[in-house]
Scaffold this active site. Structure first.
Site, short mmCIF file in Angstrom:
data_model
loop_
_atom_site.label_atom_id
_atom_site.label_comp_id
_atom_site.label_asym_id
_atom_site.label_seq_id
_atom_site.Cartn_x
_atom_site.Cartn_y
_atom_site.Cartn_z
N LYS A 50 0.09 -4.94 0.24
CA LYS A 50 0.24 -3.96 -0.58
C LYS A 50 0.50 -4.18 -2.20
O LYS A 50 -0.01 -3.51 -2.84
CB LYS A 50 0.74 -2.94 0.12
CG LYS A 50 0.05 -1.23 0.70
CD LYS A 50 -0.50 -0.93 0.19
CE LYS A 50 -1.64 -0.46 0.56
NZ LYS A 50 -2.12 -1.16 1.38
N LYS B 79 -13.04 0.67 -2.87
CA LYS B 79 -12.17 1.00 -1.82
C LYS B 79 -12.70 1.27 -0.58
O LYS B 79 -12.46 0.86 0.52
CB LYS B 79 -12.16 2.93 -1.85
CG LYS B 79 -11.50 4.02 -0.48
CD LYS B 79 -10.36 3.60 -0.87
CE LYS B 79 -9.44 4.42 0.80
NZ LYS B 79 -8.06 4.22 0.60
N TRP C 262 -19.85 -1.69 -8.87
CA TRP C 262 -19.13 -2.95 -8.71
C TRP C 262 -20.42 -4.30 -8.88
O TRP C 262 -20.95 -4.52 -8.02
CB TRP C 262 -18.71 -2.73 -7.55
CG TRP C 262 -17.50 -3.25 -7.37
CD1 TRP C 262 -17.23 -4.78 -6.99
CD2 TRP C 262 -15.92 -3.86 -7.75
NE1 TRP C 262 -15.85 -5.70 -7.09
CE2 TRP C 262 -15.59 -4.97 -7.78
CE3 TRP C 262 -15.71 -2.86 -8.80
CZ2 TRP C 262 -14.03 -4.54 -8.15
CZ3 TRP C 262 -14.45 -2.75 -9.50
CH2 TRP C 262 -13.33 -4.16 -9.02
N CYS D 111 -20.09 1.09 -5.00
CA CYS D 111 -20.60 2.05 -6.24
C CYS D 111 -20.95 3.39 -5.60
O CYS D 111 -20.68 3.90 -4.79
CB CYS D 111 -21.66 1.03 -6.01
SG CYS D 111 -21.66 -0.72 -6.41
N HIS E 151 9.80 -23.26 9.92
CA HIS E 151 8.03 -23.59 10.60
C HIS E 151 7.26 -24.61 8.77
O HIS E 151 6.21 -24.24 9.29
CB HIS E 151 7.26 -23.41 11.06
CG HIS E 151 7.90 -23.09 12.85
ND1 HIS E 151 7.51 -24.52 13.60
CD2 HIS E 151 8.75 -22.49 13.46
CE1 HIS E 151 8.28 -24.24 14.65
NE2 HIS E 151 9.30 -23.55 14.32
N GLU F 58 -1.93 -6.11 -3.80
CA GLU F 58 -3.52 -5.20 -4.40
C GLU F 58 -3.12 -4.61 -5.87
O GLU F 58 -3.91 -4.30 -6.59
CB GLU F 58 -3.39 -3.95 -3.51
CG GLU F 58 -4.10 -5.01 -1.59
CD GLU F 58 -4.04 -3.45 -1.41
OE1 GLU F 58 -6.02 -3.53 -0.37
OE2 GLU F 58 -3.95 -3.21 -0.45
N ASN G 199 -26.77 0.38 -4.22
CA ASN G 199 -25.80 0.32 -3.73
C ASN G 199 -25.96 -0.82 -2.80
O ASN G 199 -26.47 -0.78 -2.35
CB ASN G 199 -24.91 1.37 -3.22
CG ASN G 199 -23.83 2.16 -3.98
OD1 ASN G 199 -23.92 2.02 -5.45
ND2 ASN G 199 -23.61 3.28 -3.39
N GLY G 200 -24.79 -1.99 -2.89
CA GLY G 200 -25.57 -2.96 -2.08
C GLY G 200 -25.94 -3.95 -2.78
O GLY G 200 -25.60 -4.69 -4.00
N ARG H 1 -13.43 4.72 -5.20
CA ARG H 1 -14.45 3.11 -4.83
C ARG H 1 -14.50 2.04 -5.79
O ARG H 1 -14.36 0.66 -5.22
CB ARG H 1 -16.18 4.00 -4.55
CG ARG H 1 -16.59 5.06 -3.88
CD ARG H 1 -17.96 5.50 -4.18
NE ARG H 1 -17.75 6.11 -2.64
CZ ARG H 1 -18.78 5.65 -1.83
NH1 ARG H 1 -19.54 4.51 -1.78
NH2 ARG H 1 -19.20 6.27 -1.26
N GLU I 227 1.46 -5.92 5.88
CA GLU I 227 0.73 -4.97 5.27
C GLU I 227 1.45 -5.04 3.85
O GLU I 227 1.04 -4.22 3.05
CB GLU I 227 0.69 -3.24 6.09
CG GLU I 227 0.26 -2.24 5.05
CD GLU I 227 -0.85 -1.79 4.86
OE1 GLU I 227 -1.01 -1.46 3.75
OE2 GLU I 227 -2.11 -2.96 4.70
#
Length: 608
Positions: free
Chosen positions: A484, A603, A75, A2, A503, A487, A99-100, A28, A480
Site C-alpha cells: 500500500k 485497477k 493505458w 482501459c 537473515h 502504491e 482494451n488489451g 481503472r 500488504e
C-alpha cells in the site's frame, strides 16, 4: 484495464455523454482519452493526452454534435501516452477503441502496409481499424467486416467499432477483456463494465468469451465464439451513481476505507448465521471442503488475502494449503494431490493471470472456487463455485474494502472447511463465527486511530525506505502494508516475516529507516518483541501497531505506536488492515501524490 464506452443514440449529443461515462471509468487508470462521433456520414475524433480535463478542453474548443459515438481512456501498452496514440483510432471508414493487447499486430500491420494502408500511431490497436477497413474495401458489410477482422486477432481484447455512413450499427467484441451491453429506450450502449453504461440504463448484459455484439437502435444481436446467435441474460444493474461519488471524503480511497465496517459486515452476514453462530455456505457445486489439500491463487493484494487464508486454513481447519502468485503459477505446471480444490481471489474477476490459472486448474480436473467482487465477471462465470465479496464498486486503484471483503469471505470459508473436515467442534465454530460477527464493529473502532495515524504520517512522509514486519497471519498484513505504501506514496517499502530479520534485512536498519511492526498481543507477540528490541538496539525507529496490552508490553521499545482494538487473533488480520491502509493513505496525501490513481497502476489488470 482501459475504459470503453459506446453510444448508439437518438437525439442528445454523444460527446458529453461519452465523457460522463469515461469519468466513471477513471478508477481503472489511464494516460490519455478520446472520443469519436458520427457527424453526418463522416467520423470525427477529439483526443488528448493526460486526464479527462484535457479532452474536455479540446471538446470545448472543437465541439461535436453527433448523437452516436465511442470513447476511451487508454493505458499505454504499445506506444507512448501521446495524443497521436490515444484512442479512438480511425480510418476514413471506421473508428475503434480497444482494451488489451493484439499479439499478432506486427504481422497484420506489415500485411496492411503492403496493401496500401498508412498507419498514424505506434499502437497495436490501430491495426484493428485498418483490418476492418480492408474488409470493407473488399465489399463486405460492416457486420461481416468486423467479424472477419476479429477472427484474425490474436491476444486479449475488448473492442468497439463505429462505422462512417452507418448510423444504425455499433459492434463490440470481447476475448479476455470484459465488455457489457446496455439496453436503453431506442438506444444501445457498450461499456467495459456496467458502471460505464449506468448513467444511461440499468439494463445490462455481459458478453461472454468470444462474443461479438452487433447493435442497432432496435436490438442487440449476440454471436458466440462459434458464430452462432446466442442469448445473454439481461441483468438489472443496481450500482447507481452514488456508488462512484466521493461524498464528504477527500478521495475515493478514504471513502472506501471508511466503508469497511459496512462492506465487511455485508460479506460476513452473507455467510454467517448470526442467530446460530454457524457458517452457511451456498451450494458449492461439488467443491469438496473435506479435501486433503487446496491451492489459493491471486495477484497483488488478492494474493496477500490468500496468504492470510493459508494460515487460517492450516491452523484452524487442518487443511494443507499452498499459495501462489497467479503469474508464476500459470507457467510452472504445478502438480496436485488426488483430492484437492483450488481457490481464486480477484477483486475484478477479470485479472488475466488469475483467469489463466483458473483455466489451467479446470484442465487438470480440479474443482475451482472463485472469491470475487464483480458478479458476472469472467472468473465468476467460469469457476465451478463462487463466494461473492460484497464490497461494491471499488474506485480507488489501491484496494482497501475489497481486501477486507476477501478476508471476510475466506474467514467464513475457513470455518466451513474446518467443520467439513471435523477439525472444529460446534462450540469452536460458534466462537469463531461470533468473532467474525464482531469484526465490523472492531473495524469501526480501528478507524478511531485516524488522528494519531495522520500525525505519524507527518514523519513517515520523509522516509526513503520503510520496513514492515509481522509474524503468523500478521506477516501477510505486513506485506500488504508495504504494498500500500509503495502504491500510493511511491516510498520504497518491503514486508518481511519478523523471524527473517536476522537473515539479511537487519543490515538495512538505521536511524533513517522506519520499521512498522504489525503485532497483536497474541501467542507470537513475545517473539516479535525480541525482533523489535533488535531493531531498537541498532537505532531503528519502530512504529508499533498493537492493542493496549501489546503497547504496554513493548514499553519504550517503540518510537511511536498506533492503537488497535483488542480482538480475537482469528480476526486480527481484518482489524489490523485498517491502520496500515490509513498510514499509507495519509503519507500519500502529505506527499501530494494522486491517491486514487497512482502513477503506472491500473485497477484491473486484464493483460499480462
Amino acid at each position: 484495464m482501459c475504459g470503453i464506452i459506446g453510444i448508439l443514440g437518438k437525439e442528445a449529443p454523444a460527446a458529453p455523454r461519452l465523457v460522463e461515462a469515461l469519468r466513471r471509468l477513471e478508477y481503472r487508470g489511464y494516460d490519455s482519452a478520446g472520443v469519436a462521433t458520427l457527424e453526418g456520414r463522416a467520423i470525427e475524433r477529439r483526443r488528448a493526452a493526460g486526464k479527462l480535463a484535457n479532452l474536455e478542453a479540446e471538446l470545448a474548443n472543437h465541439p461535436l454534435a453527433g448523437v452516436s459515438g465511442i470513447g476511451h481512456t487508454r493505458w499505454a501498452t504499445h506506444g507512448a501516452p501521446t495524443t497521436g496514440n490515444a484512442h479512438p483510432h480511425a480510418s476514413d471508414k471506421v473508428a475503434i477503441v480497444h482494451n488489451g493487447i493484439i499479439e499478432n499486430f506486427r504481422t497484420l500491420r506489415e500485411e496492411l502496409i503492403n496493401a496500401g494502408h498508412k498507419f498514424a500511431s505506434e499502437t497495436d490497436s490501430e491495426v484493428i481499424a485498418h483490418l476492418v477497413t480492408d474488409y470493407l474495401d473488399k465489399g463486405q458489410s460492416p457486420e461481416k467486416a468486423a467479424i472477419a477482422a476479429v477472427r484474425r486477432l490474436e491476444g486479449a481484447f475488448g473492442i468497439a467499432v463505429l462505422f462512417a455512413g452507418h448510423d444504425d450499427v455499433l459492434i463490440g467484441a470481447r476475448k479476455g477483456s470484459p465488455l457489457a451491453v446496455g439496453v436503453g429506450d431506442g438506444e444501445m450502449y457498450l461499456g467495459s463494465d456496467a458502471i460505464a453504461v449506468s448513467p444511461f440504463t440499468s439494463h445490462v448484459m455481459f458478453l461472454e468469451e468470444g462474443d461479438i455484439a452487433v447493435l442497432s437502435h432496435a436490438k442487440a444481436k449476440i454471436l458466440d465464439a462459434n458464430g452462432m446467435v446466442a442469448e445473454r441474460q439481461v441483468h438489472i444493474f443496481a450500482g447507481g451513481v452514488a456508488a462512484v461519488e466521493k461524498g464528504n471524503f477527500r478521495h475515493f480511497m478514504q471513502k472506501e476505507i471508511y466503508e469497511q465496517p459496512e462492506t465487511t459486515g455485508r460479506t460476513i452476514t452473507r455467510y454467517v448465521n448470526a442467530f446460530d453462530e454457524k457458517v452457511e455456505m451456498p451450494d458449492l457445486d461439488g467443491v469438496d471442503l473435506a479435501a486433503d489439500s487446496a491451492i489459493v491463487i491471486g495477484c497483488g493484494t488478492a494474493h496477500y488475502a490468500g496468504r492470510v487464508a493459508e494460515y487460517w486454513l492450516e491452523q484452524i481447519a487442518g487443511l494443507s494449503v499452498e499459495t501462489d502468485i497467479a503469474s508464476e503459477f500459470r507457467y510452472r505446471k504445478p502438480a496436485f494431490g488426488k483430492k484437492a480444490f483450488s481457490v481464486f481471489v480477484s477483486q475484478s474477476g477479470e485479472t488475466a493471470d488469475t483467469l489463466a490459472a483458473l483455466r489451467y486448474c479446470k484442465e487438470q480436473k480440479l474443482r475451482t472456487l472463485a472469491v470475487v467482487n464483480v458478479p458476472e465477471s469472467t472468473i465468476w462465470r467460469e469457476a465451478d463455485a463462487r463466494l461473492p465479496t460484497l464490497a461494491g464498486p471499488e474506485i480507488g486503484v489501491a484496494s482497501t474494502k475489497a481486501f477486507t471483503a476477501q478476508l471476510s469471505a475466506l474467514a467464513a470459508l475457513t470455518i466451513a472447511v474446518g467443520r467439513a473436515r471435523g477439525a472444529l467442534s460446534s462450540q469452536e465454530e460458534a466462537r469463531l463465527a461470533h468473532a467474525l460477527m464482531e469484526t465490523p464493529r472492531l473495524i469501526a473502532d480501528a478507524l478511531k486511530s485516524e488522528p494519531e495515524i495522520e500525525a505519524i504520517a507527518q514523519t513517515l512522509q520523509h522516509a526513503r525506505d520503510v520496513l514492515y514486519l509481522g509474524r503468523g497471519a500478521s506477516y501477510p498484513i505486513a506485506l500488504e502494508g508495504a504494498l500500500k505504501l509503495k502504491e500510493i506514496s511511491y516510498i520504497h517499502a518491503e514486508g518481511y516475516a519478523a523471524g527473517e530479520l536476522k537473515h539479511g534485512p537487519i543490515a538495512l536498519i538505521d536511524e533513517e529507516t522506519p520499521v512498522v511492526v504489525v503485532a497483536p498481543h497474541d501467542a507470537l507477540f513475545d517473539k516479535t518483541l525480541s525482533n523489535m528490541q533488535e531493531v531498537a538496539a541498532r537505532g531503528g525507529k519502530i512504529i508499533l501497531i498493537s492493542d493496549a496490552a501489546g503497547i504496554a508490553a513493548a514499553g519504550d521499545v517503540a518510537h511511536q505506536h498506533i492503537l488497535a482494538p483488542a480482538c480475537d487473533p482469528f480476526v486480527a488480520p481484518l482489524v489490523y488492515s485498517i491502520p496500515i491502509q490509513l498510514l499509507a493513505y495519509y503519507t500519500a496525501v502529505l506527499k501530494g501524490t494522486d491517491v486514487d490513481q497512482p502513477r503506472n497502476l491500473a485497477k484491473s489488470v486484464t493483460v499480462e
